[in-house]
Design an enzyme around this catalytic site. Structure first.
Site, PDB file in Angstrom:
ATOM      1  N   GLU A  33       0.835  -1.204   0.000  1.00 32.40           N
ATOM      2  CA  GLU A  33       0.000   0.000   0.000  1.00 32.40           C
ATOM      3  C   GLU A  33       0.867   1.251   0.000  1.00 32.40           C
ATOM      4  O   GLU A  33       1.826   1.360   0.764  1.00 32.40           O
ATOM      5  CB  GLU A  33      -0.889  -0.005   1.246  1.00 32.40           C
ATOM      6  CG  GLU A  33      -2.275   0.519   1.015  1.00 32.40           C
ATOM      7  CD  GLU A  33      -3.094  -0.403   0.107  1.00 32.40           C
ATOM      8  OE1 GLU A  33      -3.286  -0.037  -1.071  1.00 32.40           O
ATOM      9  OE2 GLU A  33      -3.535  -1.460   0.566  1.00 32.40           O
ATOM     10  N   HIS A  34       0.518   2.191  -0.851  1.00 33.89           N
ATOM     11  CA  HIS A  34       1.261   3.452  -1.012  1.00 33.89           C
ATOM     12  C   HIS A  34       2.691   3.200  -1.481  1.00 33.89           C
ATOM     13  O   HIS A  34       3.594   3.987  -1.224  1.00 33.89           O
ATOM     14  CB  HIS A  34       1.237   4.276   0.285  1.00 33.89           C
ATOM     15  CG  HIS A  34      -0.121   4.813   0.605  1.00 33.89           C
ATOM     16  ND1 HIS A  34      -0.640   5.952   0.030  1.00 33.89           N
ATOM     17  CD2 HIS A  34      -1.096   4.328   1.431  1.00 33.89           C
ATOM     18  CE1 HIS A  34      -1.865   6.157   0.492  1.00 33.89           C
ATOM     19  NE2 HIS A  34      -2.163   5.182   1.333  1.00 33.89           N
ATOM     20  N   SER A  67     -26.262   7.620 -14.365  1.00 38.02           N
ATOM     21  CA  SER A  67     -25.833   6.579 -13.435  1.00 38.02           C
ATOM     22  C   SER A  67     -27.016   6.118 -12.597  1.00 38.02           C
ATOM     23  O   SER A  67     -27.692   6.941 -11.960  1.00 38.02           O
ATOM     24  CB  SER A  67     -24.733   7.099 -12.504  1.00 38.02           C
ATOM     25  OG  SER A  67     -24.497   6.158 -11.471  1.00 38.02           O
ATOM     26  N   SER A 128     -11.770   1.138  -5.300  1.00 37.29           N
ATOM     27  CA  SER A 128     -11.451   1.692  -6.628  1.00 37.29           C
ATOM     28  C   SER A 128     -12.632   1.804  -7.570  1.00 37.29           C
ATOM     29  O   SER A 128     -12.569   1.397  -8.721  1.00 37.29           O
ATOM     30  CB  SER A 128     -10.332   0.898  -7.293  1.00 37.29           C
ATOM     31  OG  SER A 128      -9.141   1.142  -6.626  1.00 37.29           O
ATOM     32  N   ASP A 175      -4.409   0.914  -9.178  1.00 33.27           N
ATOM     33  CA  ASP A 175      -5.851   0.670  -9.256  1.00 33.27           C
ATOM     34  C   ASP A 175      -6.303   0.427 -10.697  1.00 33.27           C
ATOM     35  O   ASP A 175      -7.024  -0.520 -10.992  1.00 33.27           O
ATOM     36  CB  ASP A 175      -6.622   1.854  -8.665  1.00 33.27           C
ATOM     37  CG  ASP A 175      -6.338   2.045  -7.188  1.00 33.27           C
ATOM     38  OD1 ASP A 175      -5.690   1.166  -6.588  1.00 33.27           O
ATOM     39  OD2 ASP A 175      -6.759   3.076  -6.633  1.00 33.27           O
ATOM     40  N   TYR A 225      -3.889  12.406   0.927  1.00 32.41           N
ATOM     41  CA  TYR A 225      -3.204  11.506  -0.011  1.00 32.41           C
ATOM     42  C   TYR A 225      -2.107  12.244  -0.782  1.00 32.41           C
ATOM     43  O   TYR A 225      -0.964  11.786  -0.855  1.00 32.41           O
ATOM     44  CB  TYR A 225      -4.238  10.928  -0.996  1.00 32.41           C
ATOM     45  CG  TYR A 225      -3.711   9.884  -1.952  1.00 32.41           C
ATOM     46  CD1 TYR A 225      -3.861   8.524  -1.680  1.00 32.41           C
ATOM     47  CD2 TYR A 225      -3.074  10.251  -3.127  1.00 32.41           C
ATOM     48  CE1 TYR A 225      -3.394   7.568  -2.568  1.00 32.41           C
ATOM     49  CE2 TYR A 225      -2.601   9.305  -4.015  1.00 32.41           C
ATOM     50  CZ  TYR A 225      -2.770   7.965  -3.725  1.00 32.41           C
ATOM     51  OH  TYR A 225      -2.294   7.018  -4.603  1.00 32.41           O
TER      52      TYR A 225
END
Length: 390
Positions: A33-34, A67, A128, A175, A225
Site C-alpha cells: 500500500e502506497h 448513473s 477503486s 488501481d 493523499y
C-alpha cells in the site's frame, strides 16, 4: 440485472440502434500500500464487483451520461467540446477525464455517445470505484472508435493520467492496472517502476478473502493523499544526496537504515520508512504465497497495517477497530487496511469455518463501538475489464 439496465437505457434514451455492454472490475490490494507511486511493488487482484456500462453511439458530438447509482442527478448532458472538469459535473468528470486523455494522445473522438452506468462497488469504500469507471470508459472508447493499437496497459495508464491531471488526485498506477489487467483466481505482482508484472495464483487452502467496509467514506482528492506523495518525493530527493537511487523502492531495509538520516524531517523519515519496508514486505509476501505459506502471508499483512497506522498515518479510528477485532480472532490469518486510507475497507484472510462467526461477532462489536454497521463481502477474484457478450 442486465435486462433491467437495458430497459432503463431504452426508457431514458429511446429504442433502436446497437447498445453494447462493458464491465470493469474494482480491486482489492492484498499487500503493498502506497508503494505504487514510490517505485515499489504491489499485489492487487480484480474483484467480481465492478462497474457496468451500456453505450450507444450518436451522430452528433453530444455526450449523455446517466448513473443508476446517482439517479437524482438524472441525465447529465455535455459534449466532446466541453472536456473540462466542472464541480457540478460530479461523477461524470471521471469518464470525461478519460476522453480528454485519449484526445490529448491524438486519438480523435469524432462523435458522441449515450452512456448508462451502474456499479456494485460501494462508493468511497477504497475498492477503486473511480479507477473502475476510468478503465470502463477506456475500453468503451477503444472498442467504439476502433483504437486497436491501444493496449490494456495503455488503458490503465490513460486512466491514471486522467485521474492525476483532470481530476486532481495524484494516484499511482495500481488501481487502474488491476482493473484493466485482472485475471481470475490470480493476483498481479506488479513492479510499478517498470510495469513488469506476473500473475500469481491465489490459492488459499481452506480460507477466504473477506472485505469489511467501515462505512467511513473518503475522498482521496480532498484527503492527505497528495500530501503523503509530496512527503515521499521530498524524502527521495534528500536520500538521493546520500545514495544513488531512482525511487524509494530501490532500497532494502538495511540500506534505508544506513542512509535515513539524510532525511531532515522525522515525519518524512517515517513516510519513507513505510514505502521501503512495505515494498520488501510485498516481495516476501508473494514468495510466501508461492510456497503455500499462508500463515507468513498473514503476518506480513498484519505488519503492513501497523506501518500504515504508525508510520504512514493513513488509518483512522474505525479502521483500527476493525483490524484489531479481526487480528484478535482465532481463524483470522491476517488483516489490514486496503486502499488509499482515511476510511474505506479492510481486507482479511479468514479460515472457511470462521467466516460466519467473523461477520457476526465483528459486525456486532463494531456497531457497539462506533454506532453504525459495517458491511462484509466474501469476495472472488475475477477477470479484468472486457466487453460483455450480448
Amino acid at each position: 440485472m442486465m435486462t433491467q439496465l437495458m430497459e432503463t437505457f431504452q426508457k431514458l434514451y429511446g429504442e433502436g440502434g446497437e447498445i453494447r455492454t462493458y464491465f470493469a472490475p474494482g480491486r482489492v490490494n492484498l499487500i503493498g500500500e502506497h508503494t505504487d507511486y514510490n517505485g515499489g511493488h504491489v499485489f492487487p487482484c480484480a474483484l467480481t464487483l465492478g462497474t457496468y456500462g451500456l453505450v450507444r453511439e450518436r451522430e452528433d458530438r453530444v455526450l449523455r451520461f446517466y448513473s443508476v447509482n446517482f439517479e437524482r442527478m438524472g441525465v447529465v448532458e455535455t459534449s466532446l467540446d466541453d472536456l473540462v472538469p466542472h464541480k457540478e459535473a460530479s461523477w461524470t468528470n471521471y469518464p470525461k477525464g478519460v476522453m480528454w486523455a485519449f484526445e490529448k494522445r491524438g486519438y480523435h473522438l469524432d462523435h458522441g455517445m449515450d452512456i448508462l452506468i451502474w456499479g456494485n462497488i460501494p462508493n468511497g469504500s477504497g475498492l477503486s470505484s473511480s479507477a473502475s469507471l476510468e478503465v470502463l470508459t477506456g475500453i468503451i472508447l477503444k472498442d467504439t472508435f476502433g483504437f486497436d493499437q491501444v493496449s490494456m496497459v495503455d488503458v490503465a495508464l490513460i486512466g491514471q493520467d486522467s485521474e492525476n491531471n483532470f481530476n486532481g488526485c495524484n494516484c499511482g498506477i495500481m488501481d487502474q492496472f488491476a482493473s484493466a489487467m485482472g485475471k481470475k483466481d490470480h493476483a498481479i505482482f506488479l513492479d510499478t517502476n517498470t510495469l513488469k508484472y506476473e500473475y500469481a495464483p491465489v490459492i488459499l487452502k481452506d480460507a477466504k478473502i473477506v472485505i469489511t467496509n467501515s462505512k467511513v467514506k473518503h475522498s482521496l482528492v480532498d484527503s492527505a493523499y497528495n500530501d503523503r506523495r509530496q512527503e515521499c518525493e521530498t524524502a527521495l530527493h534528500e536520500l538521493q544526496q546520500a545514495v544513488e537511487i531512482q525511487t524509494l523502492g530501490d532500497l532494502t531495509e538495511e540500506e534505508f537504515e544506513m542512509h535515513k538520516n539524510a532525511i531532515k524531517d522525522p515525519v518524512r523519515q517515517k513516510r519513507a520508512k513505510h514505502a521501503v519496508y512495505e515494498n520488501q514486505r510485498t516481495i516476501r509476501a508473494v514468495e510466501a504465497l508461492k510456497n503455500n505459506d499462508v500463515e507468513l502471508f498473514g503476518k506480513l499483512m498484519n505488519a503492513s497495517h501497523k506501518s500504515l497506522r504508525e508510520d504512514y498515518e493513513v488509518s483512522c479510528e474505525e479502521i483500527d477497530i476493525l483490524v484489531d477485532l479481526a487480528q484478535a480472532m482465532p481463524g483470522v490469518v491476517g488483516s489490514r487496511i486496503t486502499g488509499g486510507g482515511f476510511g474505506g475497507c479492510t481486507v482479511s484472510i479468514v479460515k472457511n469455518d470462521t467466516v460466519d462467526e467473523f461477520i457476526d461477532s465483528i459486525g456486532k462489536a463494531y456497531q457497539e463501538k462506533v454506532g453504525h454497521e459495517a458491511e462484509f463481502y466474501v469476495v472472488d477474484i475475477g477477470d479484468g475489464a472486457r466487453k460483455l457478450e450480448q
